[in-house]
Design a protein around this motif. Sequence first.
Motif, PDB file in Angstrom:
ATOM      1  N   ALA A   1       0.815  -1.122   0.190  1.00 38.82           N
ATOM      2  CA  ALA A   1       0.118  -0.050   0.061  1.00 38.82           C
ATOM      3  C   ALA A   1       0.624   1.266  -0.014  1.00 38.82           C
ATOM      4  O   ALA A   1       2.092   1.137   0.307  1.00 38.82           O
ATOM      5  N   VAL A   2       0.499   2.355  -0.202  1.00 39.12           N
ATOM      6  CA  VAL A   2       0.962   3.437  -0.342  1.00 39.12           C
ATOM      7  C   VAL A   2       0.072   4.581   0.537  1.00 39.12           C
ATOM      8  O   VAL A   2      -1.009   4.722   0.687  1.00 39.12           O
ATOM      9  N   GLU A   3       0.776   4.921   1.641  1.00 41.54           N
ATOM     10  CA  GLU A   3       0.049   5.740   2.786  1.00 41.54           C
ATOM     11  C   GLU A   3       0.166   7.234   2.230  1.00 41.54           C
ATOM     12  O   GLU A   3       1.511   7.778   2.044  1.00 41.54           O
ATOM     13  N   CYS A   4      -1.075   7.976   1.962  1.00 40.02           N
ATOM     14  CA  CYS A   4      -0.815   9.273   1.102  1.00 40.02           C
ATOM     15  C   CYS A   4      -1.719  10.187   1.580  1.00 40.02           C
ATOM     16  O   CYS A   4      -1.993  11.379   1.132  1.00 40.02           O
ATOM     17  N   TRP A   5      -2.542   9.989   2.584  1.00 37.22           N
ATOM     18  CA  TRP A   5      -3.508  10.878   2.893  1.00 37.22           C
ATOM     19  C   TRP A   5      -3.682  10.713   4.849  1.00 37.22           C
ATOM     20  O   TRP A   5      -3.235   9.832   5.134  1.00 37.22           O
ATOM     21  N   GLY A   6      -4.214  11.635   5.071  1.00 38.75           N
ATOM     22  CA  GLY A   6      -4.536  11.809   6.541  1.00 38.75           C
ATOM     23  C   GLY A   6      -3.457  12.232   7.275  1.00 38.75           C
ATOM     24  O   GLY A   6      -2.757  12.925   6.845  1.00 38.75           O
ATOM     25  N   GLY A   7      -3.457  12.102   8.614  1.00 36.96           N
ATOM     26  CA  GLY A   7      -2.701  12.576   9.589  1.00 36.96           C
ATOM     27  C   GLY A   7      -2.732  14.341   9.468  1.00 36.96           C
ATOM     28  O   GLY A   7      -3.633  14.652   9.226  1.00 36.96           O
ATOM     29  N   ALA A   8      -1.269  15.070   9.359  1.00 35.48           N
ATOM     30  CA  ALA A   8      -1.415  16.256   9.048  1.00 35.48           C
ATOM     31  C   ALA A   8      -1.458  16.892   7.595  1.00 35.48           C
ATOM     32  O   ALA A   8      -1.706  18.125   7.194  1.00 35.48           O
ATOM     33  N   THR A   9      -1.739  15.864   6.657  1.00 34.60           N
ATOM     34  CA  THR A   9      -1.960  16.397   5.340  1.00 34.60           C
ATOM     35  C   THR A   9      -2.977  17.128   5.077  1.00 34.60           C
ATOM     36  O   THR A   9      -3.069  18.109   4.277  1.00 34.60           O
ATOM     37  N   PHE A  10      -4.046  17.025   5.670  1.00 38.46           N
ATOM     38  CA  PHE A  10      -5.499  17.607   5.230  1.00 38.46           C
ATOM     39  C   PHE A  10      -5.246  19.009   5.705  1.00 38.46           C
ATOM     40  O   PHE A  10      -5.617  19.846   5.029  1.00 38.46           O
TER      41      PHE A  10
END
Length: 477
Positions: A54-63
Motif C-alpha cells: 500500500a501507499v500511505e498518502c492521506w490523513g495525518g497532518a496532510t489535510f
Amino acid sequence: MSKHMIETEHKKQKPIKIVETVLRDAHQSLMATRMTTEQMLPVIDLMDQVGYHAVECWGGATFDTALRFLKEDPWVRLRKLRGGFKKTKLQMLLRGQNLLGYNHYADDVVEYFIQKSVANGIDIVRTMDCLNDIRNLNTAVQAVKKEKGHALVALVYTLGDAYTLDYWRDTAKRIEDMGADSLGIKDMAGLLTPYRAEELVHALKDATTLPLAMHTHYTAGVASMTYLKAVEAGCDSIDCAISPLAMGTSQPATEVMAETFRETIYDPLLNQEKLSEIADYFIGIREEALKSGLLDPKMLGVNIKTLQYQIPGGMLSNMVAQLKEAGQENKYREVLEEIPRVRKDFGEPPLVTPSSQIVGTQAVLNVISKERYKMIINESKRLLLGEFGQTVKSASPEIKKLVIGEQEPITCRPADLIEPQLERFEKECAPWKQQDEDVLTYAMFPAVAKEYFQYREAQQTQIDLTIADTEHGSYPV
C-alpha cells in the motif's frame, strides 16, 4: 511437532509487505507536511509498478496543511492519487474520534467522514487514538467495515511503568474483539528497540490472530534493526520511505529494507529498478527543500536522547518551526528536557497528535515564560478534564489542581457528550459548498476552511475572467 515439520514451517515463504510513506508521513516528519500534489503526481505511475502492499498518502497532518499552507483541496488530492494508482492500495491515517482535526467529533461526523474517504479512494484506514482509549476507536472501526474498507487499528507505542506486555496484550485483544481487520504498532517517536520489538511482536501474536503492521521512525537510529527483529518475530508488514526522504525523523529506507530481505523467506519482491527511479525523482524534492530551508538538517540526524524525550518526528519538526517563529531557537534543548516532565504531570500519555501538540506547546510555554504553568493552554485543561479520553496513569494531583481547579473530570466516552453535528455543519458551510466533502472540510477546520473556500472562489472567478477575455480577443496571444 516433528523436526521435518519444523524445518518445513521455517522454510515457508512469508514475504514481508511494505507500505510506502513518502506521500504522507515521510514529508510530514521531515518537511512539516509541505509536499504539494503537483510534486506527487509525476511519480505515482512509477510507484504503482513497484509492488508495494500500500501507499500511505492521506490523513495525518496532510489535510490541515493542504488547506492552511498549500491552498489545496485535500479531497481533490485524494481523487487525483486514486486516479493514478491503478493497482496499489491507498492508506490513510485517522485519529479515531478526532478524525483529522484536534477535537472529538460526534458519531455522525465520524461516520460520514469515513464514508467519503472510502468513496474517494481510500482502501486501508489506519486508525489510532492518542491515549489508546479504545472507546474512541469503535465508531471509526465500525464505519470502515460498513464501507467495506480495511480497518487497521494501531496501538500507540510508548514507554512508562504502566505500558507492560500485559497492557499491550490486553489492549490488542480488545481491538480484535472490536472487529478490526488488522493490528498495528505505531511507534511515532522511534522508541522501540530491536529486542523489545521482538518481544512485543511475540506477545501480540500470542494475544490475537490479526495480521500485524509495524510503523516506526528512525529518530533514535535503531529503526532498521527493529524492523529486522520484528519481521523475524512474525510481523506482517512494515512502513518504509524511499531513501531521499527516509531516516532522520522519517522511516527506514524502502530500498534498504527490501535489500535486507532479498532472497530470504521474507523477500518483499519489490522492483529495485523502479525504486531507484523513484529515489532519483525524490532527490530533486529533497535538494529543493534543503535549499529553501523547508527541510532542516537537524531532522536528518540520529538522536538517541529520543528514548529519553519520547518526541515523534512530526512533533520535533513542528517544534523547531515554532521556536524559530518565536525567535527562541536557543531554547531548543530546554524544551526537549521539559517535555518528559510535562508528560509525567499529565499522566504519561503517548506523544502523538493531539496529545503531542498539547504536551509540546505546554512545554514551550513553560520554558519561554520562565515559570512552569504560568501560562496554561486550554487544551491542557481539556486533557486533564478527560475530554480526550482516559490516560493510563493518573495525572499529578498538584498539577491537576493548578490547571483545572475544582472541576470534576469526565469518566464517560467523550463523544457521548457531543450532540449530532452534521446538520449544523451543513448549514454553516452552505454559502461555500461546491461538493459534499466541503462540509467535512469545514467540520475539521472551520476558520481555515472558510479562508480556503474564499481563496478557491477568487481563483475560479479569475479563471472565468481570463476565459472571457480570451473569447473576446483581448487576451494577449
